[in-house]
Design a protein around this motif. Structure first.
Motif, PDB file in Angstrom:
ATOM      1  N   CYS A 130      -9.345  30.858  17.201  1.00 41.88           N
ATOM      2  CA  CYS A 130      -8.304  29.845  17.382  1.00 41.88           C
ATOM      3  C   CYS A 130      -6.984  30.382  16.838  1.00 41.88           C
ATOM      4  CB  CYS A 130      -8.705  28.564  16.640  1.00 41.88           C
ATOM      5  SG  CYS A 130      -7.697  27.114  17.007  1.00 41.88           S
ATOM      6  N   SER A 131      -5.862  30.022  17.475  1.00 40.52           N
ATOM      7  CA  SER A 131      -4.558  30.495  17.012  1.00 40.52           C
ATOM      8  C   SER A 131      -4.194  29.883  15.665  1.00 40.52           C
ATOM      9  CB  SER A 131      -3.469  30.146  18.034  1.00 40.52           C
ATOM     10  OG  SER A 131      -3.236  28.747  18.048  1.00 40.52           O
ATOM     11  N   GLU A 132      -3.380  30.590  14.890  1.00 42.26           N
ATOM     12  CA  GLU A 132      -2.962  30.068  13.597  1.00 42.26           C
ATOM     13  C   GLU A 132      -2.130  28.795  13.757  1.00 42.26           C
ATOM     14  OE1 GLU A 132      -1.118  32.833  10.988  1.00 42.26           O
ATOM     15  OE2 GLU A 132      -2.831  34.218  10.968  1.00 42.26           O
ATOM     16  N   GLU A 133      -1.341  28.728  14.833  1.00 46.83           N
ATOM     17  CA  GLU A 133      -0.511  27.536  15.057  1.00 46.83           C
ATOM     18  C   GLU A 133      -1.387  26.292  15.225  1.00 46.83           C
ATOM     19  OE1 GLU A 133       1.716  31.120  15.979  1.00 46.83           O
ATOM     20  OE2 GLU A 133      -0.227  30.407  16.697  1.00 46.83           O
ATOM     21  N   GLU A 134      -2.449  26.424  16.011  1.00 48.57           N
ATOM     22  CA  GLU A 134      -3.342  25.284  16.239  1.00 48.57           C
ATOM     23  C   GLU A 134      -4.127  24.941  14.983  1.00 48.57           C
ATOM     24  OE1 GLU A 134      -5.531  22.185  17.965  1.00 48.57           O
ATOM     25  OE2 GLU A 134      -3.590  23.094  18.415  1.00 48.57           O
ATOM     26  N   ASP A 182     -13.597  30.332  22.504  1.00 49.08           N
ATOM     27  CA  ASP A 182     -12.220  29.836  22.440  1.00 49.08           C
ATOM     28  C   ASP A 182     -12.232  28.463  21.778  1.00 49.08           C
ATOM     29  OD1 ASP A 182      -9.655  28.949  22.758  1.00 49.08           O
ATOM     30  OD2 ASP A 182      -9.636  29.072  24.958  1.00 49.08           O
ATOM     31  N   GLY A 184      -9.665  26.852  20.591  1.00 51.27           N
ATOM     32  CA  GLY A 184      -8.410  26.128  20.732  1.00 51.27           C
ATOM     33  C   GLY A 184      -8.497  25.000  21.736  1.00 51.27           C
TER      34      GLY A 184
END
Length: 213
Positions: A130-134, A182, A184
């Motif tokens: 998962c992205s750090e932003e999410e 994934d 996210g």
């Protein structure tokens, strides 16, 4: 705090049982706890949170608890010997012999200590990517009242994950055990992917024990 050797002397019953082990790894906020809850509901797992065990140790007011609290505030890793001791106790006390261990091992020291003491190789490693932003958005919005859910500590935890846990994932990937997911996407979609990997690799597992770190 007992040494790894001390813990090893207590492992007889666990070694004799030879439980099936599945690891779930991912960054802070990647949804490990949520997805383990879904696996519990879908596959009839028993759920033991070693993250809760660490927080219980903090609430006990013990010397170890004070140390754990300080390290969690700083975004640092708990010493492997203490982590292994708590994890092994939870595994031994669980009456089930199929274990889903979430968020562990978090670094190479944890992995080496686990292999030296518990000596049970994971059948599968689920990696929730998962992205750090999410992940940051989720952590700031979940409002659980946890001291380690502030922006400064969250970013320290991201850094520790990249530096310490990704090498563990790469190690297990080199052994063909990692299934990357994934994380996210919406949680139900993530779980559909997990069900596919879980049933295709561990299709015979119906009743298990989930250990979350």
């Amino acid at each position: 705090m007992g040494s790894v050797t001390d813990v090893a002397m207590e492992k007889g019953t666990l070694a004799q049982r030879k439980p099936t082990v599945v690891f779930v790894l991912g960054g802070p906020g990647s949804g490990k706890g949520t997805q383990c809850d879904k696996i519990v509901q879908h596959f009839g797992f028993t759920h033991i949170s070693t993250g809760d065990l660490l927080r219980d140790e903090i609430r006990s007011g013990s010397e170890n608890g004070t140390m754990i609290q300080r390290m969690m505030k700083e975004g640092k890793m708990v010493p492997p010997e203490l982590t292994i001791k708590l994890l092994q106790k939870a595994m031994q006390e669980c009456g089930n012999d199929k274990l889903l261990i979430d968020g562990f091992p978090r670094n190479e020291e944890n992995r080496a200590a686990y292999e030296a003491v518990i000596k049970i190789e994971p059948k599968l490693v689920l990696f929730l990517d998962c992205s750090e932003e999410e992940m940051e958005r989720r952590l700031l919005n979940r409002n659980q009242g946890r001291e380690d859910d502030n922006i400064e500590t969250i970013r320290k935890r991201f850094k520790v994950f990249k530096e310490s846990t990704l090498p563990v994932i790469e190690y297990y990937n080199s052994k063909g055990k990692v299934r990357k997911i994934d994380a996210g996407k919406p949680s139900d979609e993530v779980f559909e992917d997990i069900k596919f990997f879980f049933t295709s690799t561990c299709g015979n597992i119906k009743h298990s024990c989930c250990v979350i770190l």
